[in-house]
Design a protein around this motif. Structure first.
Motif, PDB file in Angstrom:
ATOM      1  N   VAL A  21      35.028 -11.149  -9.003  1.00  0.00           N
ATOM      2  CA  VAL A  21      34.143 -10.988  -7.840  1.00  0.00           C
ATOM      3  C   VAL A  21      34.370 -12.153  -6.891  1.00  0.00           C
ATOM      4  O   VAL A  21      34.664 -13.273  -7.326  1.00  0.00           O
ATOM      5  CB  VAL A  21      32.664 -10.918  -8.281  1.00  0.00           C
ATOM      6  CG1 VAL A  21      32.221 -12.222  -8.928  1.00  0.00           C
ATOM      7  CG2 VAL A  21      31.756 -10.589  -7.102  1.00  0.00           C
ATOM      8  N   SER A  22      34.247 -11.900  -5.594  1.00  0.00           N
ATOM      9  CA  SER A  22      34.393 -12.958  -4.605  1.00  0.00           C
ATOM     10  C   SER A  22      33.334 -14.034  -4.801  1.00  0.00           C
ATOM     11  O   SER A  22      32.179 -13.745  -5.121  1.00  0.00           O
ATOM     12  CB  SER A  22      34.264 -12.368  -3.196  1.00  0.00           C
ATOM     13  OG  SER A  22      34.132 -13.390  -2.227  1.00  0.00           O
ATOM     14  N   LYS A  23      33.745 -15.278  -4.590  1.00  0.00           N
ATOM     15  CA  LYS A  23      32.792 -16.389  -4.689  1.00  0.00           C
ATOM     16  C   LYS A  23      31.585 -16.162  -3.794  1.00  0.00           C
ATOM     17  O   LYS A  23      30.443 -16.461  -4.181  1.00  0.00           O
ATOM     18  CB  LYS A  23      33.499 -17.694  -4.309  1.00  0.00           C
ATOM     19  CG  LYS A  23      32.574 -18.896  -4.225  1.00  0.00           C
ATOM     20  CD  LYS A  23      33.339 -20.176  -3.955  1.00  0.00           C
ATOM     21  CE  LYS A  23      33.853 -20.242  -2.548  1.00  0.00           C
ATOM     22  NZ  LYS A  23      34.439 -21.583  -2.239  1.00  0.00           N
ATOM     23  N   GLN A  24      31.820 -15.626  -2.597  1.00  0.00           N
ATOM     24  CA  GLN A  24      30.728 -15.469  -1.628  1.00  0.00           C
ATOM     25  C   GLN A  24      29.786 -14.319  -1.966  1.00  0.00           C
ATOM     26  O   GLN A  24      28.797 -14.113  -1.271  1.00  0.00           O
ATOM     27  CB  GLN A  24      31.298 -15.276  -0.222  1.00  0.00           C
ATOM     28  CG  GLN A  24      31.944 -16.520   0.372  1.00  0.00           C
ATOM     29  CD  GLN A  24      33.385 -16.729  -0.083  1.00  0.00           C
ATOM     30  OE1 GLN A  24      33.983 -15.856  -0.722  1.00  0.00           O
ATOM     31  NE2 GLN A  24      33.948 -17.866   0.238  1.00  0.00           N
ATOM     32  N   LEU A  25      30.068 -13.597  -3.056  1.00  0.00           N
ATOM     33  CA  LEU A  25      29.173 -12.536  -3.503  1.00  0.00           C
ATOM     34  C   LEU A  25      28.397 -12.910  -4.765  1.00  0.00           C
ATOM     35  O   LEU A  25      27.531 -12.155  -5.201  1.00  0.00           O
ATOM     36  CB  LEU A  25      29.959 -11.238  -3.748  1.00  0.00           C
ATOM     37  CG  LEU A  25      30.584 -10.591  -2.504  1.00  0.00           C
ATOM     38  CD1 LEU A  25      31.390  -9.357  -2.896  1.00  0.00           C
ATOM     39  CD2 LEU A  25      29.515 -10.227  -1.472  1.00  0.00           C
ATOM     40  N   MET A  33      25.543 -15.220  -2.179  1.00  0.00           N
ATOM     41  CA  MET A  33      25.862 -16.444  -1.443  1.00  0.00           C
ATOM     42  C   MET A  33      26.028 -16.207   0.057  1.00  0.00           C
ATOM     43  O   MET A  33      25.577 -17.013   0.870  1.00  0.00           O
ATOM     44  CB  MET A  33      27.147 -17.068  -2.007  1.00  0.00           C
ATOM     45  CG  MET A  33      27.526 -18.390  -1.390  1.00  0.00           C
ATOM     46  SD  MET A  33      29.138 -18.991  -1.956  1.00  0.00           S
ATOM     47  CE  MET A  33      28.826 -19.284  -3.689  1.00  0.00           C
ATOM     48  N   ILE A  34      26.659 -15.110   0.443  1.00  0.00           N
ATOM     49  CA  ILE A  34      26.958 -14.894   1.862  1.00  0.00           C
ATOM     50  C   ILE A  34      25.704 -14.710   2.712  1.00  0.00           C
ATOM     51  O   ILE A  34      25.746 -14.882   3.931  1.00  0.00           O
ATOM     52  CB  ILE A  34      27.922 -13.695   2.047  1.00  0.00           C
ATOM     53  CG1 ILE A  34      28.552 -13.737   3.452  1.00  0.00           C
ATOM     54  CG2 ILE A  34      27.197 -12.377   1.769  1.00  0.00           C
ATOM     55  CD1 ILE A  34      29.657 -12.748   3.663  1.00  0.00           C
ATOM     56  N   TYR A  35      24.574 -14.389   2.087  1.00  0.00           N
ATOM     57  CA  TYR A  35      23.329 -14.298   2.842  1.00  0.00           C
ATOM     58  C   TYR A  35      23.021 -15.622   3.559  1.00  0.00           C
ATOM     59  O   TYR A  35      22.442 -15.629   4.651  1.00  0.00           O
ATOM     60  CB  TYR A  35      22.158 -13.948   1.924  1.00  0.00           C
ATOM     61  CG  TYR A  35      21.876 -12.471   1.764  1.00  0.00           C
ATOM     62  CD1 TYR A  35      22.912 -11.550   1.611  1.00  0.00           C
ATOM     63  CD2 TYR A  35      20.574 -11.987   1.751  1.00  0.00           C
ATOM     64  CE1 TYR A  35      22.652 -10.203   1.447  1.00  0.00           C
ATOM     65  CE2 TYR A  35      20.301 -10.636   1.591  1.00  0.00           C
ATOM     66  CZ  TYR A  35      21.340  -9.749   1.433  1.00  0.00           C
ATOM     67  OH  TYR A  35      21.079  -8.415   1.278  1.00  0.00           O
ATOM     68  N   ASP A 108      30.613 -20.451   1.898  1.00  0.00           N
ATOM     69  CA  ASP A 108      29.952 -21.100   0.760  1.00  0.00           C
ATOM     70  C   ASP A 108      29.064 -22.260   1.184  1.00  0.00           C
ATOM     71  O   ASP A 108      28.683 -23.091   0.365  1.00  0.00           O
ATOM     72  CB  ASP A 108      30.986 -21.582  -0.265  1.00  0.00           C
ATOM     73  CG  ASP A 108      31.934 -22.627   0.306  1.00  0.00           C
ATOM     74  OD1 ASP A 108      31.844 -22.928   1.516  1.00  0.00           O
ATOM     75  OD2 ASP A 108      32.772 -23.143  -0.457  1.00  0.00           O
ATOM     76  N   ASN A 109      28.715 -22.321   2.466  1.00  0.00           N
ATOM     77  CA  ASN A 109      27.877 -23.415   2.965  1.00  0.00           C
ATOM     78  C   ASN A 109      26.428 -22.961   3.131  1.00  0.00           C
ATOM     79  O   ASN A 109      26.161 -21.909   3.725  1.00  0.00           O
ATOM     80  CB  ASN A 109      28.399 -23.918   4.303  1.00  0.00           C
ATOM     81  CG  ASN A 109      29.458 -24.999   4.168  1.00  0.00           C
ATOM     82  OD1 ASN A 109      29.432 -26.005   4.876  1.00  0.00           O
ATOM     83  ND2 ASN A 109      30.407 -24.809   3.265  1.00  0.00           N
ATOM     84  N   SER A 229      27.676 -27.452  -8.594  1.00  0.00           N
ATOM     85  CA  SER A 229      27.028 -27.323  -7.290  1.00  0.00           C
ATOM     86  C   SER A 229      26.421 -25.937  -7.102  1.00  0.00           C
ATOM     87  O   SER A 229      25.415 -25.774  -6.411  1.00  0.00           O
ATOM     88  CB  SER A 229      28.020 -27.628  -6.161  1.00  0.00           C
ATOM     89  OG  SER A 229      29.114 -26.743  -6.191  1.00  0.00           O
ATOM     90  N   LEU A 230      27.006 -24.942  -7.760  1.00  0.00           N
ATOM     91  CA  LEU A 230      26.451 -23.590  -7.713  1.00  0.00           C
ATOM     92  C   LEU A 230      25.075 -23.562  -8.383  1.00  0.00           C
ATOM     93  O   LEU A 230      24.113 -23.002  -7.848  1.00  0.00           O
ATOM     94  CB  LEU A 230      27.412 -22.638  -8.427  1.00  0.00           C
ATOM     95  CG  LEU A 230      27.331 -21.140  -8.127  1.00  0.00           C
ATOM     96  CD1 LEU A 230      27.707 -20.862  -6.680  1.00  0.00           C
ATOM     97  CD2 LEU A 230      28.277 -20.377  -9.064  1.00  0.00           C
ATOM     98  N   LEU A 231      24.977 -24.197  -9.544  1.00  0.00           N
ATOM     99  CA  LEU A 231      23.704 -24.255 -10.257  1.00  0.00           C
ATOM    100  C   LEU A 231      22.691 -25.103  -9.493  1.00  0.00           C
ATOM    101  O   LEU A 231      21.515 -24.742  -9.377  1.00  0.00           O
ATOM    102  CB  LEU A 231      23.917 -24.825 -11.660  1.00  0.00           C
ATOM    103  CG  LEU A 231      22.658 -25.005 -12.521  1.00  0.00           C
ATOM    104  CD1 LEU A 231      21.962 -23.668 -12.757  1.00  0.00           C
ATOM    105  CD2 LEU A 231      23.023 -25.668 -13.855  1.00  0.00           C
TER     106      LEU A 231
END
Length: 289
Positions: A21-25, A33-35, A108-109, A229-231
């Motif tokens: 899956v894409s990182k931004q999803l 994430m993309i939201y 991812d920002n 950083s995701l967590l």
């Protein structure tokens, strides 16, 4: 002004999470994430948005976001065949940009804090030149870095310097006039084989057309490129939302407050989610409006 979200890249630093899956999803607490970058463009008042993805992951973004009509905006898509640098986004999006100004945000920002909407609106209204945002970090060697003189004026930008001349990293949010397209097309690949966004900013700085806005202590900028950083980002969002009873990057709420969609639109979007807190938040929004 038009907006671009760069949501390409392999996401290899997040393997095996991003193999399928894409990182931004991937989720940041209760939203994809993309939201979060999309919410920044909405808050800036931008209604025409191009999402740039990898070829094999674009369908996932289309299923999630569609054409944007549900938010009262227009979303189109383009492909980045292989990652050749952030500045490549302006070449890929040249026909989309046309003769307009453009804002670019990395997929991812995450930004959050008091006064951020006003800063976005100010940057969007700037007629010429470029506006970028700087944020103080503990280890600036991992980012593009901006150097200031004693008066606080930007005098230099460097990409991942071994000896940073300031602690201020350049965030993944950029506002440019239409000259950025020609600047991007004139760039030569760096030693990494990429078209560097730092070189774009350096061109504006040389032309004395670069404005750097420092994001202060009341702002949070999260870069979600690693597992830790995701967590951390998810925990941060959870803490704010549960403490304050708010929703960060709630696209439907932002679109409603901006006047892009009506209360009836929000209700139709909320009902299928009424068994979870996200949908209930939207219904509460209507009760109190």
């Amino acid at each position: 002004m038009k907006g671009i979200i760069l949501a390409g890249g392999a996401g290899s630093r997040l393997y095996p999470l991003t193999r399928a899956v894409s990182k931004q999803l991937v989720p940041i607490y209760d939203k994809p994430m993309i939201y979060y970058p999309l919410s920044s463009l909405l808050l800036a008042g931008i209604k025409e948005i191009l999402v740039i993805t990898t070829p094999h992951e674009q369908e996932g973004f289309k299923r999630l976001l569609g054409d944007g009509r549900w938010l009262g905006i227009r979303i189109t898509y383009a492909v980045q065949p292989e990652p050749k640098g952030i500045a490549q986004a302006f070449i890929i999006g040249r026909s989309f940009i046309g003769q307009d100004k453009v804002a670019l945000i990395l997929g991812d920002n995450i930004f959050y804090g008091h006064g951020f909407s006003e800063a976005l609106q100010t940057a969007r209204k700037q007629a010429t030149g470029a506006t970028i945002f700087a944020y103080q970090v503990r280890d600036p060697k991992e980012y593009g870095v901006v150097e200031f003189d004693e008066r606080g004026r930007a005098i230099g930008v460097e990409e991942k310097p071994a000896q940073p001349r300031s602690p201020f990293a350049i965030t993944g949010l950029y506002f440019y006039d239409n000259k950025v397209v020609d600047i991007a097309e004139s760039l030569k690949p760096s030693r990494r084989g990429e078209l560097e966004i730092t070189d774009v900013n350096r061109a504006y700085l040389k032309a004395k057309a670069l404005q750097v806005v420092k994001l202060g202590r009341g702002m949070a900028w999260l870069d979600t490129g690693t597992h830790d950083s995701l967590l951390q980002a998810s925990n941060f969002i959870q803490t704010i939302e549960q403490r304050q009873g708010l929703k960060i990057a709630c696209l439907e709420e932002i679109a409603y407050n901006m006047g892009y969609i009506t209360a009836d639109n929000v209700r139709k979007l909320a009902v299928p989610m009424s068994k979870n807190d996200y949908g209930q938040h939207l219904l509460r929004l209507l009760e109190h409006s």
